[in-house]
Structure formats: structure tokens, C-alpha cells
Design a protein around this motif. Sequence first.
Motif, PDB file in Angstrom:
ATOM      1  N   VAL A  92      50.581  33.139  56.049  1.00  0.00           N
ATOM      2  CA  VAL A  92      50.188  32.687  57.337  1.00  0.00           C
ATOM      3  C   VAL A  92      49.785  31.125  57.469  1.00  0.00           C
ATOM      4  O   VAL A  92      49.391  30.551  56.014  1.00  0.00           O
ATOM      5  CB  VAL A  92      48.967  33.537  57.753  1.00  0.00           C
ATOM      6  N   THR A  93      49.500  30.477  58.469  1.00  0.00           N
ATOM      7  CA  THR A  93      49.108  29.008  58.370  1.00  0.00           C
ATOM      8  C   THR A  93      47.747  28.932  59.021  1.00  0.00           C
ATOM      9  O   THR A  93      47.141  27.841  58.588  1.00  0.00           O
ATOM     10  CB  THR A  93      50.263  28.286  58.983  1.00  0.00           C
ATOM     11  N   ASP A  94      47.405  29.898  60.079  1.00  0.00           N
ATOM     12  CA  ASP A  94      46.142  29.687  60.502  1.00  0.00           C
ATOM     13  C   ASP A  94      45.192  29.717  59.437  1.00  0.00           C
ATOM     14  O   ASP A  94      45.024  30.601  58.507  1.00  0.00           O
ATOM     15  CB  ASP A  94      46.016  30.704  61.455  1.00  0.00           C
ATOM     16  N   GLU A  95      44.042  28.705  59.461  1.00  0.00           N
ATOM     17  CA  GLU A  95      42.753  28.955  58.323  1.00  0.00           C
ATOM     18  C   GLU A  95      42.031  30.190  58.206  1.00  0.00           C
ATOM     19  O   GLU A  95      42.067  30.691  57.303  1.00  0.00           O
ATOM     20  CB  GLU A  95      42.146  27.754  58.589  1.00  0.00           C
ATOM     21  N   LYS A  96      41.696  30.887  59.641  1.00  0.00           N
ATOM     22  CA  LYS A  96      41.106  32.221  59.480  1.00  0.00           C
ATOM     23  C   LYS A  96      41.786  33.075  58.996  1.00  0.00           C
ATOM     24  O   LYS A  96      41.435  33.866  58.163  1.00  0.00           O
ATOM     25  CB  LYS A  96      40.596  32.428  60.780  1.00  0.00           C
ATOM     26  N   GLU A  97      43.152  32.977  59.215  1.00  0.00           N
ATOM     27  CA  GLU A  97      44.186  34.024  58.975  1.00  0.00           C
ATOM     28  C   GLU A  97      44.379  33.891  57.390  1.00  0.00           C
ATOM     29  O   GLU A  97      44.476  34.669  56.516  1.00  0.00           O
ATOM     30  CB  GLU A  97      45.544  34.220  59.563  1.00  0.00           C
ATOM     31  N   LYS A  98      44.472  32.598  56.774  1.00  0.00           N
ATOM     32  CA  LYS A  98      44.331  32.581  55.416  1.00  0.00           C
ATOM     33  C   LYS A  98      43.351  33.033  54.577  1.00  0.00           C
ATOM     34  O   LYS A  98      43.203  33.855  53.538  1.00  0.00           O
ATOM     35  CB  LYS A  98      44.420  31.118  54.954  1.00  0.00           C
ATOM     36  N   ALA A  99      41.940  32.862  55.194  1.00  0.00           N
ATOM     37  CA  ALA A  99      40.936  33.823  54.799  1.00  0.00           C
ATOM     38  C   ALA A  99      40.918  35.227  54.579  1.00  0.00           C
ATOM     39  O   ALA A  99      40.503  35.816  53.793  1.00  0.00           O
ATOM     40  CB  ALA A  99      39.711  33.292  55.275  1.00  0.00           C
ATOM     41  N   ASP A 100      41.433  35.654  55.742  1.00  0.00           N
ATOM     42  CA  ASP A 100      41.777  37.082  56.063  1.00  0.00           C
ATOM     43  C   ASP A 100      42.649  37.702  54.851  1.00  0.00           C
ATOM     44  O   ASP A 100      42.380  38.696  54.328  1.00  0.00           O
ATOM     45  CB  ASP A 100      42.360  37.371  57.381  1.00  0.00           C
ATOM     46  N   LEU A 101      43.583  36.892  54.717  1.00  0.00           N
ATOM     47  CA  LEU A 101      44.675  37.290  53.698  1.00  0.00           C
ATOM     48  C   LEU A 101      43.982  37.447  52.267  1.00  0.00           C
ATOM     49  O   LEU A 101      44.385  38.343  51.511  1.00  0.00           O
ATOM     50  CB  LEU A 101      45.884  36.338  53.694  1.00  0.00           C
ATOM     51  N   ASP A 102      43.339  36.313  51.848  1.00  0.00           N
ATOM     52  CA  ASP A 102      42.510  36.272  50.740  1.00  0.00           C
ATOM     53  C   ASP A 102      41.625  37.518  50.473  1.00  0.00           C
ATOM     54  O   ASP A 102      41.639  38.211  49.421  1.00  0.00           O
ATOM     55  CB  ASP A 102      41.657  34.884  50.392  1.00  0.00           C
ATOM     56  N   THR A 103      40.959  37.894  51.646  1.00  0.00           N
ATOM     57  CA  THR A 103      39.982  38.872  51.513  1.00  0.00           C
ATOM     58  C   THR A 103      40.707  40.275  51.489  1.00  0.00           C
ATOM     59  O   THR A 103      40.287  40.909  50.570  1.00  0.00           O
ATOM     60  CB  THR A 103      39.380  38.993  52.867  1.00  0.00           C
ATOM     61  N   TRP A 104      41.901  40.417  52.052  1.00  0.00           N
ATOM     62  CA  TRP A 104      42.524  41.922  51.559  1.00  0.00           C
ATOM     63  C   TRP A 104      43.162  41.913  50.305  1.00  0.00           C
ATOM     64  O   TRP A 104      43.149  43.033  49.588  1.00  0.00           O
ATOM     65  CB  TRP A 104      43.786  41.943  52.439  1.00  0.00           C
ATOM     66  N   LEU A 105      43.535  40.662  49.533  1.00  0.00           N
ATOM     67  CA  LEU A 105      43.894  40.900  48.312  1.00  0.00           C
ATOM     68  C   LEU A 105      42.786  40.779  47.296  1.00  0.00           C
ATOM     69  O   LEU A 105      43.224  41.669  46.413  1.00  0.00           O
ATOM     70  CB  LEU A 105      44.409  39.267  47.965  1.00  0.00           C
ATOM     71  N   PHE A 106      41.585  40.539  47.625  1.00  0.00           N
ATOM     72  CA  PHE A 106      40.409  40.652  46.785  1.00  0.00           C
ATOM     73  C   PHE A 106      40.221  42.042  46.876  1.00  0.00           C
ATOM     74  O   PHE A 106      39.657  42.661  45.894  1.00  0.00           O
ATOM     75  CB  PHE A 106      39.388  39.925  46.886  1.00  0.00           C
ATOM     76  N   TYR A 107      40.382  42.549  48.285  1.00  0.00           N
ATOM     77  CA  TYR A 107      39.845  44.050  48.454  1.00  0.00           C
ATOM     78  C   TYR A 107      40.670  45.142  47.582  1.00  0.00           C
ATOM     79  O   TYR A 107      40.090  45.900  46.993  1.00  0.00           O
ATOM     80  CB  TYR A 107      39.841  44.472  49.921  1.00  0.00           C
ATOM     81  N   GLN A 108      42.083  44.406  47.632  1.00  0.00           N
ATOM     82  CA  GLN A 108      43.082  45.313  46.773  1.00  0.00           C
ATOM     83  C   GLN A 108      42.649  45.458  45.336  1.00  0.00           C
ATOM     84  O   GLN A 108      42.642  46.529  44.640  1.00  0.00           O
ATOM     85  CB  GLN A 108      44.523  45.171  47.208  1.00  0.00           C
ATOM     86  N   ALA A 109      42.209  44.181  44.703  1.00  0.00           N
ATOM     87  CA  ALA A 109      42.123  44.135  43.466  1.00  0.00           C
ATOM     88  C   ALA A 109      40.690  44.819  42.895  1.00  0.00           C
ATOM     89  O   ALA A 109      40.510  45.389  41.899  1.00  0.00           O
ATOM     90  CB  ALA A 109      42.097  42.594  43.034  1.00  0.00           C
ATOM     91  N   SER A 110      39.773  44.781  43.913  1.00  0.00           N
ATOM     92  CA  SER A 110      38.414  45.265  43.506  1.00  0.00           C
ATOM     93  C   SER A 110      38.071  46.672  43.836  1.00  0.00           C
ATOM     94  O   SER A 110      37.202  47.061  43.420  1.00  0.00           O
ATOM     95  CB  SER A 110      37.443  44.293  44.194  1.00  0.00           C
ATOM     96  N   HIS A 111      38.781  46.982  44.930  1.00  0.00           N
ATOM     97  CA  HIS A 111      38.477  48.330  45.452  1.00  0.00           C
ATOM     98  C   HIS A 111      39.440  49.390  45.076  1.00  0.00           C
ATOM     99  O   HIS A 111      39.385  50.491  44.490  1.00  0.00           O
ATOM    100  CB  HIS A 111      37.965  48.143  46.814  1.00  0.00           C
ATOM    101  N   GLN A 112      40.748  49.062  45.659  1.00  0.00           N
ATOM    102  CA  GLN A 112      41.710  50.158  45.534  1.00  0.00           C
ATOM    103  C   GLN A 112      42.304  50.037  44.221  1.00  0.00           C
ATOM    104  O   GLN A 112      42.182  51.279  43.599  1.00  0.00           O
ATOM    105  CB  GLN A 112      42.965  49.637  46.215  1.00  0.00           C
ATOM    106  N   GLY A 113      42.504  49.256  43.420  1.00  0.00           N
ATOM    107  CA  GLY A 113      42.869  49.284  42.094  1.00  0.00           C
ATOM    108  C   GLY A 113      42.021  49.984  41.130  1.00  0.00           C
ATOM    109  O   GLY A 113      42.394  50.833  40.366  1.00  0.00           O
ATOM    110  N   PRO A 114      40.808  49.640  41.036  1.00  0.00           N
ATOM    111  CA  PRO A 114      39.940  50.341  40.025  1.00  0.00           C
ATOM    112  C   PRO A 114      39.611  51.815  40.502  1.00  0.00           C
ATOM    113  O   PRO A 114      39.385  52.754  39.615  1.00  0.00           O
ATOM    114  CB  PRO A 114      38.646  49.281  40.027  1.00  0.00           C
ATOM    115  N   THR A 115      39.367  51.898  41.911  1.00  0.00           N
ATOM    116  CA  THR A 115      39.116  53.238  42.387  1.00  0.00           C
ATOM    117  C   THR A 115      40.152  54.380  41.983  1.00  0.00           C
ATOM    118  O   THR A 115      40.050  55.634  41.507  1.00  0.00           O
ATOM    119  CB  THR A 115      38.634  53.368  43.913  1.00  0.00           C
ATOM    120  N   PHE A 116      41.499  54.047  42.434  1.00  0.00           N
ATOM    121  CA  PHE A 116      42.479  54.792  42.235  1.00  0.00           C
ATOM    122  C   PHE A 116      42.807  55.013  40.720  1.00  0.00           C
ATOM    123  O   PHE A 116      43.166  56.062  40.147  1.00  0.00           O
ATOM    124  CB  PHE A 116      43.915  54.199  42.640  1.00  0.00           C
TER     125      PHE A 116
END
Length: 260
Positions: A92-116
Motif C-alpha cells: 500500500v502507499t497511504d501512510e496510515k495503511e502502511k502502518a496498518d499493514l505493519d500492525t497486522w504483520l506484527f500481530y501475526q508474528a507475535s500472536h498467531q504464530g506463538p499461540t498456534f
Amino acid sequence: MSSPQLTLYFAESGLNYMKLMVLMEELGLSYNEVILDFAKEEHKTEEYRELNPNGRIPTLVDHSNNDEVVWESNAIMKYIAERYDTDKKLLVTDEKEKADLDTWLFYQASHQGPTFGNCQWFMFYHTERLPSAIIRFQGEIKRIFGVLNDVLSKKTWLVGNKCTIADLAFIKYNDYALRNLLPADFNVEREYPHFAAWHNRLLSRPTVQYVLKHMDELDVGRERQHVTGMTHSEFARTATGVARRGIAAQAAKDELLSTA
């Protein structure tokens, strides 16, 4: 034929490499695969740890960028996308959307991966049966499904009204959990319909279908599940560590879930 642009190191017992292969296929990149043998502890060799000091998988080497080395799967995703997705197909190119994208990548790495991963450990690896731990982590898997379901009830994709690397990051763990970690009577379409629809959209992508088929042809991927019908007790005696290939027979899963 020119040399591959990238080399991806992974192991058959891993899940995180799948999303990287999907991303490279989406972008039409050429890559070499190096499958490490955990049973031989090839991920702990001095040679490999010069690439990845953590001694884990996956690791990427970019031969078109002075053999730049990147490790940690979502860091690799960002690196590949930011360097090679010049058309912003999956970014994405929008700055807010860039931050949202990073948020989901961190969420996947810190919540989904370890929990599963913890759920998988207590279901199939831990030498002592702890039903309370299994129940706890199954509950956390459902909670994460619920978070995604709530967000996806309002939109089709996580960020930017299109499929991005944020969506791709979740595919394999979700697929693995639905196949192997939740009770047989769990109905994801009924309980989390927006999540289920999103997951099915991802599975329908040609690149995802290709990589899943490729994994099967290589005889890798944990969904293979030792199709020998081995019981949980037999498995526990012979495969107590993550160096073992696969994680358990389907029979072992059914045995655990029926008594948890």
C-alpha cells in the motif's frame, strides 16, 4: 538459464516458508530452495548460523543485492515486497495503511504464530499430557479467529481494500490450525463466517494452490501428519522433539481431542 535471484532456506517441519514462496510466486521471482534437515541439526551448523545467528528458519539470501541476508519470516516478506514489488501489487502507499499493514504483520508474528505453535506443542510434542494447556491454546486460536472475523466483517481484506502481504502472512497457520488443532466438530463457517470467507479467498489464489501442491510434491508440510495411524503414546516415545519430521498421526489428534 540465469541463476536464481534468491535462495530460501527452510525445513520440512516449518510453516513460515510457505507465505514466502507464495509472495515470490506472486511477484514472478526466481528462487532456489535449500531444505535443511532438522534431524541432522543442519540449522545449528556454523555455516548456517553465519547466515542466521538464531539458528532457525526461514532465511533468505538475495543474490541480486550482494547476497544480502534476511531472517525472520515477516521481515523477509517486507524485504521482498519493498524491493521487488515495484507496482505495489501487494503493498500500500497511504501512510496510515502502511502502518496498518505493519500492525497486522506484527500481530501475526507475535500472536498467531506463538499461540498456534504452543497448541501444536502441547497436542503433539509435550511428553506429559496436559489437557488444560490444549484447551487454553485452542481457546486462544478461536479468539484470534474472532479478532480477524470482526475486522473482516467490515471489509474484504485486512488493509487497503486489496490482498496484501498482511493477508498472505496468515494463510498457512490458519490452514494448519483448521486441519489439525481444533476439534472435529468445530465449524469455522458457522462460528467465524467472515474469517472463513477471507481464508477461502486466499486459498483460491493460483499462487497459493501452486505452492501447496509443490509442498505436497516435495513431501513437506506438517499436514502430512505421519499417515501411519501411529497412536499418541507410540508417537511420544519416538518423537519428543521438534527435530522429528511431521508431528503426529491423525489418530493421535483424534485421541487427544476426544479426551481433552
